[in-house]
Design an enzyme around this catalytic site. Structure first.
Site, PDB file in Angstrom:
ATOM      1  N   CYS A   1       0.796  -1.234   0.000  1.00  0.00           N
ATOM      2  CA  CYS A   1       0.000   0.000   0.000  1.00  0.00           C
ATOM      3  C   CYS A   1       0.827   1.283   0.000  1.00  0.00           C
ATOM      4  CB  CYS A   1      -0.919  -0.007   1.218  1.00  0.00           C
ATOM      5  SG  CYS A   1      -2.142  -1.330   1.148  1.00  0.00           S
TER       6      CYS A   1
HETATM    7  N1  LIG Z   1      -2.795  -6.263   1.709  1.00  0.00           N
HETATM    8  C1  LIG Z   1      -3.252  -5.184   2.302  1.00  0.00           C
HETATM    9  O1  LIG Z   1      -2.907  -4.929   3.433  1.00  0.00           O
HETATM   10  C2  LIG Z   1      -4.236  -4.253   1.632  1.00  0.00           C
HETATM   11  C3  LIG Z   1      -4.891  -3.314   2.427  1.00  0.00           C
HETATM   12  C4  LIG Z   1      -5.784  -2.459   1.836  1.00  0.00           C
HETATM   13  C5  LIG Z   1      -6.007  -2.518   0.467  1.00  0.00           C
HETATM   14  N2  LIG Z   1      -5.341  -3.440  -0.300  1.00  0.00           N
HETATM   15  C6  LIG Z   1      -5.637  -3.492  -1.724  1.00  0.00           C
HETATM   16  O2  LIG Z   1      -6.444  -4.631  -1.970  1.00  0.00           O
HETATM   17  C7  LIG Z   1      -6.156  -5.171  -3.260  1.00  0.00           C
HETATM   18  C8  LIG Z   1      -5.765  -6.630  -3.136  1.00  0.00           C
HETATM   19  O3  LIG Z   1      -4.574  -6.716  -2.385  1.00  0.00           O
HETATM   20  P1  LIG Z   1      -4.105  -8.023  -1.660  1.00  0.00           P
HETATM   21  O4  LIG Z   1      -3.081  -7.601  -0.670  1.00  0.00           O
HETATM   22  O5  LIG Z   1      -5.270  -8.804  -1.189  1.00  0.00           O
HETATM   23  O6  LIG Z   1      -3.404  -8.807  -2.861  1.00  0.00           O
HETATM   24  P2  LIG Z   1      -2.847 -10.326  -2.850  1.00  0.00           P
HETATM   25  O7  LIG Z   1      -1.745 -10.356  -3.815  1.00  0.00           O
HETATM   26  O8  LIG Z   1      -2.625 -10.784  -1.450  1.00  0.00           O
HETATM   27  O9  LIG Z   1      -4.062 -11.165  -3.404  1.00  0.00           O
HETATM   28  C9  LIG Z   1      -4.611 -10.988  -4.642  1.00  0.00           C
HETATM   29  C10 LIG Z   1      -5.149 -12.307  -5.131  1.00  0.00           C
HETATM   30  O10 LIG Z   1      -5.805 -12.063  -6.363  1.00  0.00           O
HETATM   31  C11 LIG Z   1      -5.515 -13.123  -7.243  1.00  0.00           C
HETATM   32  N3  LIG Z   1      -5.771 -12.635  -8.588  1.00  0.00           N
HETATM   33  C12 LIG Z   1      -5.003 -11.849  -9.362  1.00  0.00           C
HETATM   34  N4  LIG Z   1      -5.647 -11.574 -10.511  1.00  0.00           N
HETATM   35  C13 LIG Z   1      -6.834 -12.209 -10.458  1.00  0.00           C
HETATM   36  C14 LIG Z   1      -7.928 -12.301 -11.330  1.00  0.00           C
HETATM   37  N5  LIG Z   1      -7.935 -11.662 -12.480  1.00  0.00           N
HETATM   38  N6  LIG Z   1      -8.974 -13.051 -10.965  1.00  0.00           N
HETATM   39  C15 LIG Z   1      -8.975 -13.694  -9.783  1.00  0.00           C
HETATM   40  N7  LIG Z   1      -7.974 -13.641  -8.905  1.00  0.00           N
HETATM   41  C16 LIG Z   1      -6.910 -12.894  -9.234  1.00  0.00           C
HETATM   42  C17 LIG Z   1      -4.097 -13.525  -6.941  1.00  0.00           C
HETATM   43  O11 LIG Z   1      -3.846 -14.853  -7.337  1.00  0.00           O
HETATM   44  C18 LIG Z   1      -4.058 -13.350  -5.423  1.00  0.00           C
HETATM   45  O12 LIG Z   1      -4.374 -14.540  -4.750  1.00  0.00           O
HETATM   46  C19 LIG Z   1      -5.061  -4.278  -3.841  1.00  0.00           C
HETATM   47  O13 LIG Z   1      -5.673  -3.264  -4.608  1.00  0.00           O
HETATM   48  C20 LIG Z   1      -4.422  -3.675  -2.617  1.00  0.00           C
HETATM   49  O14 LIG Z   1      -3.802  -2.448  -2.895  1.00  0.00           O
HETATM   50  C21 LIG Z   1      -4.461  -4.317   0.275  1.00  0.00           C
END
Ligand SMILES: NC(=O)c1ccc[n+]([C@@H]2O[C@H](COP(=O)([O-])OP(=O)(O)OC[C@H]3O[C@@H](n4cnc5c(N)ncnc54)[C@H](O)[C@@H]3O)[C@@H](O)[C@H]2O)c1
Length: 401
Positions: free
Chosen positions: A257
């Site tokens: 982030c």
């Molecule tokens: N991790 C955090 O702390 C956090 C906090 C707030 C916001 N976010 C936001 O949330 C979003 C997701 O982040 P995250 O940390 O969960 O990511 P992550 O990498 O942990 O998980 C994402 C998942 O999505 C899957 N994926 C990718 N493309 C895909 C598709 N087209 N269809 C289905 N699955 C797909 C991947 O295989 C993965 O398992 C991002 O925009 C991030 O900026 C993350």
């Protein structure tokens, strides 16, 4: 009610676990390995207990899938896929695009689509909605809303339930349905007047952190040049009961982030002809910290690191998680190796990273602490090398910022 959650990572799986207490959840992920593990009840995310996942699977309220057709009869579809930066550090919406394609191609009735992925203002209205519609073979009017995720993995005091949740729909019906959904498992919901406000608020929250971390990192360098303690000075400033918030210096910012979201804000600002100089510079200051730290370590060691064995302690981007995305340790190691040091790293929480394994916490000439997990004892760090430089301010007896 059946809910599809597209993306089963930190955000998607966490939401799945909460939602499965009240709804039937289909966790869609494009990574088959993750899907297989999840269906065995094995969580890969800190804060989501495998036992809870197993309970939901047994009750028939959760299953993971990589088959698009499995989401076709859901009433709510949540998007939680990565929104990283490209190689040249520009917003990368390719995961979001492919998630929208899956939704457009498979959904067969009108649904509520909620985006939880972080992106710039206008993404819901000008990218997600048209992309889903473009890939849909049937003419359907979906509802669209945004509710940016604010979860901080590894944190126990604030979670999905007690962290206020922002939301806004593209129309009042989408807003109402979004509220109804989250109110099942969130204590406080805050509606804002447009999706763009919710999207911008999320980016600004992390930009605020990025800029303040850069400020304290710059101040750490100033304090050192003045021969005063940055920590004592910050504690002194922090006695003011208003108008000050304490941030602490570090080797830089990591994770998904803080190093990423401000760049989304800067990109959209520049596209609209508005300045983002402050945001861009903050990012640079944080990236430059790794070089500054290596310079300080070299200065303390006769100005020379060539051939010296250096152990980097903690390579996760923050304490008590295994996440190494955008970790400052990567740049620290790069700079150390650039100076000819023989670098290994110790981090039993991470275990394996970039084809290397965690080395024992001992036997180095120099140790540089980048991240300190609670499980790593100070005395063991101090015994690992005759010279220890601590960038976290937590290791008693070590040299530091
Ligand atoms: N991790 C955090 O702390 C956090 C906090 C707030 C916001 N976010 C936001 O949330 C979003 C997701 O982040 P995250 O940390 O969960 O990511 P992550 O990498 O942990 O998980 C994402 C998942 O999505 C899957 N994926 C990718 N493309 C895909 C598709 N087209 N269809 C289905 N699955 C797909 C991947 O295989 C993965 O398992 C991002 O925009 C991030 O900026 C993350």
């Amino acid at each position: 009610m059946k809910v599809a959650i597209v993306g089963q990572g930190y955000v998607g799986l966490t939401i799945s676990a909460f939602a499965a207490e009240f709804f039937e959840v289909v966790g869609f992920d494009s990574n088959q390995k993750i899907v297989d593990q999840l269906n065995l009840g094995r969580s890969h995310i800190e804060g989501v207990e495998s036992s809870l996942l197993m309970k939901s699977i047994k009750a028939g309220r959760y299953r993971a899938t990589s088959k698009g057709s499995d989401i076709q009869d859901c009433e709510i579809v949540i998007i939680a896929v990565p929104t990283p930066l490209t190689e040249d550090r520009q917003p990368d919406l390719t995961f979001l695009e492919s998630a929208c394609k899956t939704i457009g191609e498979n959904i067969r009735k009108s649904v509520l689509v909620i985006n939880e992925s972080t992106s710039f203002p206008g993404t819901l209205r000008n990218f997600i909605k048209p992309t889903i519609e473009r890939h849909s073979s049937v003419n359907l009017e979906h509802l669209y809303a945004i509710s940016p995720e604010r979860v901080d993995p590894g944190r126990s005091d604030f979670n999905q339930k007690n962290t206020p949740r922002l939301y806004a729909g593209l129309n009042p019906e989408a807003s109402k349905k979004t509220r109804d959904f989250y109110s099942k498992f969130c204590d406080e919901l805050v509606e804002v007047s447009s999706p763009e406000v919710a999207e911008a608020a999320k980016l600004f929250e992390n930009t605020f952190r990025q800029v303040n971390i850069a400020l304290v990192n710059e101040f750490a360098q100033i304090a050192h040049s003045l021969g005063i303690s940055v920590y004592e000075t910050l504690d002194a400033a922090n006695t003011k009961p208003y108008g000050f918030m304490k941030f602490t210096p570090s080797a830089g910012v990591g994770g998904h982030c803080i190093p990423v979201d401000p760049t989304y804000l800067a990109a959209v600002a520049e596209e609209h002809g508005a300045p983002a100089t402050f945001i861009r510079r903050a990012n640079e200051v944080n990236l430059e910290m790794s070089e500054y730290i290596v310079k300080r370590v070299a200065e303390d060691n006769g100005g020379e690191l060539e051939g010296k064995s250096v152990l980097v302690v903690g390579v996760a981007y923050k304490p008590n998680v295994a996440d190494v995305r955008e970790t400052a340790a990567e740049l620290v190691i790069e700079h150390l190796r650039g100076c000819g040091a023989v670098v290994s790293w110790h981090d039993d929480v991470v275990g394996n990273w970039k084809g290397e394994s965690s080395a024992p916490l001992q036997g180095a000439e120099i140790a540089v602490v980048v991240t300190k997990h609670d499980s790593v004892e100070d005395r063991k760090i101090m015994a690992s090398a005759p010279y220890v430089f601590d960038t976290t301010g937590k290791v008693k007896g070590a040299k530091g910022l």
